[in-house]
Design an enzyme around this catalytic site. Structure first.
Site, PDB file in Angstrom:
ATOM      1  N   ARG A 127       0.810  -1.218   0.000  1.00  0.00           N
ATOM      2  CA  ARG A 127       0.000   0.000   0.000  1.00  0.00           C
ATOM      3  C   ARG A 127       0.843   1.267   0.000  1.00  0.00           C
ATOM      4  O   ARG A 127       1.815   1.373   0.738  1.00  0.00           O
ATOM      5  CB  ARG A 127      -0.904  -0.006   1.244  1.00  0.00           C
ATOM      6  CG  ARG A 127      -1.570  -1.340   1.490  1.00  0.00           C
ATOM      7  CD  ARG A 127      -2.368  -1.364   2.780  1.00  0.00           C
ATOM      8  NE  ARG A 127      -3.421  -0.373   2.800  1.00  0.00           N
ATOM      9  CZ  ARG A 127      -4.128  -0.054   3.881  1.00  0.00           C
ATOM     10  NH1 ARG A 127      -3.867  -0.644   5.034  1.00  0.00           N
ATOM     11  NH2 ARG A 127      -5.080   0.852   3.812  1.00  0.00           N
ATOM     12  N   GLY A 135      -6.469   8.187  -3.272  1.00  0.00           N
ATOM     13  CA  GLY A 135      -6.608   7.502  -4.551  1.00  0.00           C
ATOM     14  C   GLY A 135      -5.593   7.887  -5.618  1.00  0.00           C
ATOM     15  O   GLY A 135      -5.678   7.420  -6.744  1.00  0.00           O
ATOM     16  N   MET A 155      -2.320   7.338  -5.625  1.00  0.00           N
ATOM     17  CA  MET A 155      -1.253   6.360  -5.835  1.00  0.00           C
ATOM     18  C   MET A 155      -1.833   4.957  -5.756  1.00  0.00           C
ATOM     19  O   MET A 155      -3.025   4.790  -5.592  1.00  0.00           O
ATOM     20  CB  MET A 155      -0.153   6.591  -4.813  1.00  0.00           C
ATOM     21  CG  MET A 155       0.579   7.900  -5.058  1.00  0.00           C
ATOM     22  SD  MET A 155       1.853   8.180  -3.860  1.00  0.00           S
ATOM     23  CE  MET A 155       0.936   8.310  -2.360  1.00  0.00           C
ATOM     24  N   ARG A 183      -7.510   8.267   9.276  1.00  0.00           N
ATOM     25  CA  ARG A 183      -6.877   9.573   9.043  1.00  0.00           C
ATOM     26  C   ARG A 183      -7.886  10.641   9.417  1.00  0.00           C
ATOM     27  O   ARG A 183      -9.095  10.378   9.492  1.00  0.00           O
ATOM     28  CB  ARG A 183      -6.454   9.731   7.586  1.00  0.00           C
ATOM     29  CG  ARG A 183      -7.614   9.617   6.637  1.00  0.00           C
ATOM     30  CD  ARG A 183      -7.157   9.667   5.184  1.00  0.00           C
ATOM     31  NE  ARG A 183      -8.284   9.330   4.330  1.00  0.00           N
ATOM     32  CZ  ARG A 183      -8.200   8.684   3.187  1.00  0.00           C
ATOM     33  NH1 ARG A 183      -7.047   8.296   2.726  1.00  0.00           N
ATOM     34  NH2 ARG A 183      -9.273   8.429   2.476  1.00  0.00           N
ATOM     35  N   GLU A 222       3.950  50.952  -4.302  1.00  0.00           N
ATOM     36  CA  GLU A 222       3.594  50.013  -5.371  1.00  0.00           C
ATOM     37  C   GLU A 222       4.563  49.996  -6.536  1.00  0.00           C
ATOM     38  O   GLU A 222       4.286  49.379  -7.568  1.00  0.00           O
ATOM     39  CB  GLU A 222       2.165  50.271  -5.850  1.00  0.00           C
ATOM     40  CG  GLU A 222       1.880  51.699  -6.222  1.00  0.00           C
ATOM     41  CD  GLU A 222       0.403  51.946  -6.543  1.00  0.00           C
ATOM     42  OE1 GLU A 222      -0.304  50.992  -6.889  1.00  0.00           O
ATOM     43  OE2 GLU A 222      -0.023  53.102  -6.449  1.00  0.00           O
ATOM     44  N   GLY A 231       0.519  48.463  -2.426  1.00  0.00           N
ATOM     45  CA  GLY A 231      -0.358  48.118  -3.548  1.00  0.00           C
ATOM     46  C   GLY A 231       0.307  46.961  -4.271  1.00  0.00           C
ATOM     47  O   GLY A 231       1.080  47.152  -5.205  1.00  0.00           O
ATOM     48  N   THR A 232       0.018  45.757  -3.791  1.00  0.00           N
ATOM     49  CA  THR A 232       0.810  44.616  -4.281  1.00  0.00           C
ATOM     50  C   THR A 232       0.433  44.165  -5.685  1.00  0.00           C
ATOM     51  O   THR A 232       1.152  43.375  -6.276  1.00  0.00           O
ATOM     52  CB  THR A 232       0.710  43.423  -3.303  1.00  0.00           C
ATOM     53  OG1 THR A 232      -0.650  43.275  -2.917  1.00  0.00           O
ATOM     54  CG2 THR A 232       1.572  43.669  -2.086  1.00  0.00           C
ATOM     55  N   ASN A 233      -0.695  44.654  -6.215  1.00  0.00           N
ATOM     56  CA  ASN A 233      -0.973  44.324  -7.621  1.00  0.00           C
ATOM     57  C   ASN A 233       0.070  44.986  -8.511  1.00  0.00           C
ATOM     58  O   ASN A 233       0.739  44.332  -9.302  1.00  0.00           O
ATOM     59  CB  ASN A 233      -2.361  44.814  -8.046  1.00  0.00           C
ATOM     60  CG  ASN A 233      -3.457  44.165  -7.224  1.00  0.00           C
ATOM     61  OD1 ASN A 233      -3.209  43.197  -6.522  1.00  0.00           O
ATOM     62  ND2 ASN A 233      -4.652  44.721  -7.311  1.00  0.00           N
ATOM     63  N   ASP A 234       0.205  46.307  -8.351  1.00  0.00           N
ATOM     64  CA  ASP A 234       1.197  47.014  -9.162  1.00  0.00           C
ATOM     65  C   ASP A 234       2.615  46.641  -8.758  1.00  0.00           C
ATOM     66  O   ASP A 234       3.490  46.511  -9.600  1.00  0.00           O
ATOM     67  CB  ASP A 234       1.001  48.527  -9.034  1.00  0.00           C
ATOM     68  CG  ASP A 234       0.030  49.039 -10.079  1.00  0.00           C
ATOM     69  OD1 ASP A 234       0.206  48.681 -11.258  1.00  0.00           O
ATOM     70  OD2 ASP A 234      -0.898  49.784  -9.719  1.00  0.00           O
ATOM     71  N   CYS A 264      -3.283  46.742   0.343  1.00  0.00           N
ATOM     72  CA  CYS A 264      -4.621  46.835  -0.221  1.00  0.00           C
ATOM     73  C   CYS A 264      -4.731  46.170  -1.588  1.00  0.00           C
ATOM     74  O   CYS A 264      -5.710  46.313  -2.282  1.00  0.00           O
ATOM     75  CB  CYS A 264      -5.065  48.285  -0.308  1.00  0.00           C
ATOM     76  SG  CYS A 264      -4.013  49.284  -1.360  1.00  0.00           S
ATOM     77  N   TYR A 285      -2.338  46.271   9.182  1.00  0.00           N
ATOM     78  CA  TYR A 285      -3.599  45.709   8.720  1.00  0.00           C
ATOM     79  C   TYR A 285      -3.489  45.199   7.290  1.00  0.00           C
ATOM     80  O   TYR A 285      -2.554  45.551   6.560  1.00  0.00           O
ATOM     81  CB  TYR A 285      -4.729  46.752   8.810  1.00  0.00           C
ATOM     82  CG  TYR A 285      -4.575  47.902   7.825  1.00  0.00           C
ATOM     83  CD1 TYR A 285      -5.069  47.781   6.525  1.00  0.00           C
ATOM     84  CD2 TYR A 285      -3.936  49.076   8.184  1.00  0.00           C
ATOM     85  CE1 TYR A 285      -4.911  48.809   5.617  1.00  0.00           C
ATOM     86  CE2 TYR A 285      -3.777  50.112   7.281  1.00  0.00           C
ATOM     87  CZ  TYR A 285      -4.262  49.976   5.994  1.00  0.00           C
ATOM     88  OH  TYR A 285      -4.103  50.978   5.083  1.00  0.00           O
TER      89      TYR A 285
END
Ligand code: ADP
Ligand code: MG
Ligand code: MG
Length: 915
Positions: free
Chosen positions: A102, A111, A113, A353, A782, A803-806, A868, A888
């Site tokens: 097993r 499932g 393996m 489990r 940013e 501004g973590t997108n930019d 943000c 924050y």
């Protein structure tokens, strides 16, 4: 742990005469092996065996798929121990021991393996088994299963795609037809004997080799197949989805067989110690009489429900099982997912489990276990108990009961299956996982219900892109149920009234024939299946919190949600704000627990008064622009006032205009004409201005504070609107805390320029109004330069917001609007671990953030710092923000509960691993 992993111990035995491992060794023994050892230790009935640890798997792949030289001797010795414990001998012509082999990794990969049962059977031992058991049918049933599994798993004869047929299944079907029976359990010993011969011939034909008769060859073939299965395609996909490193490897457990196929006092089953769809207490699950292992999950025969009939069918075994379940819950302090076999009335444990559960069940079970005194509040909050993202499910729509009743009256209720994954899902029928994937590639918004007889690990990718899953066979522990719960999808299983014809592409319910592409609706709470779409309705949590048309005590889940969130807030230190531009959004976010607005995008407001704004852009003089801006001022002021009122004294961060001006102008000739008419100017002048403003790379163009610097009158108007609104609302008796945020600053001078305008304007307003309010001026961080020069910027800015997108776009040099064509390829080929626009790229963007925090606080110790970008609602990123010491995170309203929980989990994780 590190030493345990380095150990050269290559075999760990478990059994009545001594057990080497325990639950703490799951890194080495895999979850299955570790828990087999642990169950043996706490005195539960477990067939003896041994586990070959994950270190051997790693060795195997590091050494050209070979084993440590000493392994053979160790396995021989461990087998001898098992033989002694069982009183049988592997390969013995009179009294043969049979074993299973097993797979089992550190984290359960259901499932994904392989496992091989009944190893040790050949033409000689099968006769011995028949004699010893006085049951020829059983012996040949076991043998034909073994040859089939060996062919599929070890000799790789499993069908590769949906067109292929499994040669063994085809032969089995043919045999059932000849015998005139429906189920394999009805085949006689003679049929099974013939099948063994036919299966062996199929192996010879397809592989050119004979089925191995020597039990030791069989065992090593199976061991290698298990280690090989670590690298099969579906295991690799699963690991990528769940972030499991491929270095971990799988363990292999070899275990003496017990038999659920010896007769009608035997069975095999899977059980859950509580309901894992909704979290209600009580053992439940599936079992099949006179069957072996895989039969239950594979959906060959429709299993029976433990909670419905096991007590009457096998009262003693039922009592044993309940007792074992209780012992296991107490021992592991969590809901368990069990695999067991009943051999002649005695229960044998083959696996336990911690059970996978829906977000619903996760919340209910965690809160119940605290209230039952089994776990602490902090334990209940851990990511292991409730993955923060799962809270999403509590907010997901359900079907409106009235709409469902209507559908039922109209005769649209097609069938009833087992509710396996909560949530309402309407979509188009899709019969093959591969088709689902293709449809999704063509249109990522396509809404599909994957409809299958049963699902298998091969269907994983298709399941991922489907909105809901519906199967004809299988119960609450079937593959479909398990996987969909984990993916948080609506799922209905065991819908036996449904007849699927894969070839014709049809699904039939009684007299109704549906085709792939037709719409159906499944209700994962009740198991109902409806024709066509049904209107959805908000969840109970939403109804209590947002719509307020349900009282907390009328809801099953809301009180537990509320209890959980109160614990969350006791633990977390990171603040959680929301991104909102409108009072209604802001109020919703407050109901979800937001403590302020972290990002109000002012441009959304301009779109409501687009003509005035366009007039401003089109004006060719300062006066013209100021005139247009003066028209906009009252609108902006009212919008801000609304937000301040909604936020009731909580901080409100308002970002000044960010996008480039051309985004506001019409590009199409017809629209330009209409605008010209409305504004009383010429089309040519509009077209000229559009052309002037056009940019090759707008993401890096004239945007952010760069606009306010060139056109200070825009900043002036916005600052005036904010401060006037603040004064107005304060006069109404509501506390206001505006935080004015300058976007896209890279140079301290950019900030200084804008800050001067803002403060001058504020001073003017205060003078006019004869009062003052407290406000702050800060900036988005940013672009990479801002993080590096954060000390210079913080000398002036009172707060930062990442501004973590930019910041991700500019740090990676990857445009979020253009990355779709390669990001999937990157992810599938492990070039990057995550989508960097979903989860913060810690090594790159994350390090820049760290620099920004350190340098910023060096020049201003009390600098308030938030985030943000989209990442503010991603649990992993939230935890990272906590580690960086941000004040924050800010995210969309519906992700606020998730961010709160993730913030608490960050604290708990920190306490668990002191640095
Ligand atoms: P998976 O990881 O796919 O669940 P397992 O190794 O748990 O694979 O094996 C699947 C099933 O095979 C088990 O649930 C059990 O019913 C059966 N099985 C495995 N080993 C034995 C054994 N030694 N005796 C009887 N049944 C077994
Ligand atoms: Mg199992
Ligand atoms: Mg930005």
């Amino acid at each position: 742990m590190a030493t345990a992993v380095k150990t050269k111990k290559y075999v760990f035995s478990f059994g009545p005469n001594g057990t080497d491992g325990d639950a703490s060794l799951r890194d080495l023994l895999g979850g299955k092996g570790a828990n087999l050892a642990e169950m043996t230790r706490i005195g539960l009935p477990v067939p003896a065996g041994f586990t070959i640890p994950t270190t051997v798997c790693t060795y195997y792949y590091d050494h050209d798929r070979t084993y440590p030289p000493e392994l053979r001797g160790l396995v021989d010795a461990a087998m001898t121990k098992v033989e002694q414990e069982m009183g049988t001998t592997f390969g013995d012509p009179k009294n043969p021991l049979l074993v299973s082999c097993r797979s089992g990794a550190r984290e359960s990969m259901p499932g994904m393996m392989d496992t091989v049962l009944n190893i040790g059977l050949n033409d000689t031992t099968v006769r011995a088994l028949a004699e010893a058991s006085h049951n020829e049918r059983f012996a040949y049933d076991s043998f034909r299963r073994f040859v089939q599994m060996y062919g599929d798993v070890v000799l790789d004869m499993k069908p590769k795609d949906k067109e292929d047929v499994d040669p063994f299944e085809a032969l089995l079907d043919a045999k059932k037809k000849v015998a005139g029976v429906q189920y394999d359990s009805e085949l006689q010993a003679g049929h099974l004997k013939e099948l063994v011969t036919e299966f062996k011939a199929a192996i010879k034909k397809q592989t050119g080799e004979d089925f191995p008769e020597d039990p030791m060859d069989q065992l090593w073939g199976a061991i290698s197949a298990v280690f090989e299965s670590w690298m099969n395609d579906r295991a690799i996909v699963y690991r990528r989805d769940y972030g499991i490193p491929s270095e971990w490897g799988t363990a292999t457990s070899v275990q003496a067989m017990v038999f659920g196929n010896l007769g009608d006092d035997c069975a095999t089953g899977v059980a859950l110690t509580r309901d894992v769809a909704l979290g209600t207490p009580g053992m439940n699950g599936d079992y099949l009489i006179n069957a072996q292992g895989e039969d239950v999950v594979a959906g060959i025969r429709r299993p029976q429900r433990i909670e419905e009939s096991l007590q009457s069918a096998m009262p003693e075994a039922y009592a044993q099982l309940l007792d074992i379940g209780q012992k296991l819950e107490l021992h592991y302090k969590d809901v368990q997912d069990l695999e067991f076999t009943i051999q002649r009335g005695k229960v044998w444990m083959l696996q336990t489990r911690n059970a996978k559960r829906t977000g619903f069940a996760a919340v209910r079970i965690a809160v119940d276990l605290v209230n039952e005194g089994l776990i602490s509040k902090t334990e209940a909050l851990t990511a292991r108990r409730i993955p923060a993202d799962d809270l999403n499910q509590l907010l997901r729509p359900i079907y409106d009961p009235a709409a469902k009743r209507r559908a039922q009256k109209e005769g649209r209720l097609l069938a009833q299956g087992i509710n396996a994954g909560p949530g309402a899902a309407s979509g188009q029928i899709c019969l093959h996982a591969a088709d689902a994937e293709e449809a999704w590639r063509n249109d990522p918004h396509v809404e599909l219900i994957l409809v299958r007889r049963e699902t298998s690990p091969e269907d994983l990718r298709g399941m991922r892109v489907a909105k809901g899953i519906l199967t004809a066979f299988g119960g609450a522990s079937s593959h479909a149920a398990l996987v969909s719960r984990q993916m948080g999808k609506s799922c209905v299983v065991g819908c036996s009234a449904m007849d699927i014809d894969y070839h014709a592409g049809t699904v039939t319910f009684d007299d109704k024939v549906l085709h792939a592409g037709d719409f159906i609706s499944i209700d994962g709470f009740t198991g109902e299946v409806f024709l066509e779409q049904i209107e959805e309705r908000p969840s109970e949590v939403i109804r209590v919190l947002i719509q307020k048309d349900l009282k907390p005590e009328q809801s099953e889940i809301y009180p537990r949600y509320a209890q959980l969130m109160s614990w969350v807030d006791e633990v977390r230190r990171l603040g959680v704000r929301t991104n909102a531009d409108e009072p209604e959004q802001a109020s919703e976010a407050i109901a979800f627990g937001a403590e302020g607005i972290g990002l109000c995008r002012t441009e959304h407001m301009f779109f409501h008064h687009i003509d005035e704004f366009r007039e401003m852009i089109l004006a060719d003089s300062l006066e013209g622009r100021e005139q247009a801006l003066a028209k906009l001022l009252p609108f902006q002021r009212e919008d801000f006032a609304g937000l301040f009122r909604a936020m009731q004294g909580r901080p409100v961060t308002i970002r000044l205009l960010d996008p480039p001006l051309h985004e506001f102008l019409p590009q199409a000739a017809q629209e330009q004409q209409q605008l010209a008419k409305r504004l009383g100017t010429s089309v040519e002048s509009i077209a000229r201005r559009v052309e002037e403003l056009e940019e090759l790379n707008p993401m890096l163009g004239h945007r952010g504070c760069r606009v306010g610097i060139v056109y200070p009158e825009i900043t002036r108007m916005q600052a005036r609107a904010i401060i006037e609104a603040a004064c107005q609302v304060q006069q109404e008796g509501v506390d206001v805390r505006p935080e004015i945020m300058v976007p896209l600053v890279g140079f301290a001078n950019e900030f200084i320029d804008q800050e001067r305008i803002i403060r001058q304007t504020a001073a003017e307003v205060f003078k006019e109004q004869g009062g003052a309010i407290d406000f702050q001026v800060g900036t988005m961080i940013e672009v990479p330069r801002a993080t590096v020069c954060a000390d210079q910027i913080a000398a002036h800015a009172e707060f930062f917001s990442f501004g973590t997108n930019d910041l991700t776009q500019t740090t990676l040099g990857i445009s979020r609007d253009d990355y779709a064509p390669f990001i999937t390829h990157f992810r599938e080929n492990d070039i990057i671990p995550n989508d960097p626009f979903q989860t913060i790229d810690r090594d790159g963007v994350g390090e820049l953030m760290r620099t920004g925090v350190q340098r910023g606080r060096k020049s201003r110790a009390d600098l308030k710092i938030g985030i943000c970008g989209e990442h503010g609602g991603d649990p992993q990123s939230v935890m990272f923000c906590h580690q960086l010491g941000l004040n924050y995170v800010s995210c969309s309203p519906y992700r606020v509960p998730i961010a709160r929980l993730a913030a608490a989990q960050a604290v708990i994780a920190e306490e668990k691993t002191p640095s």
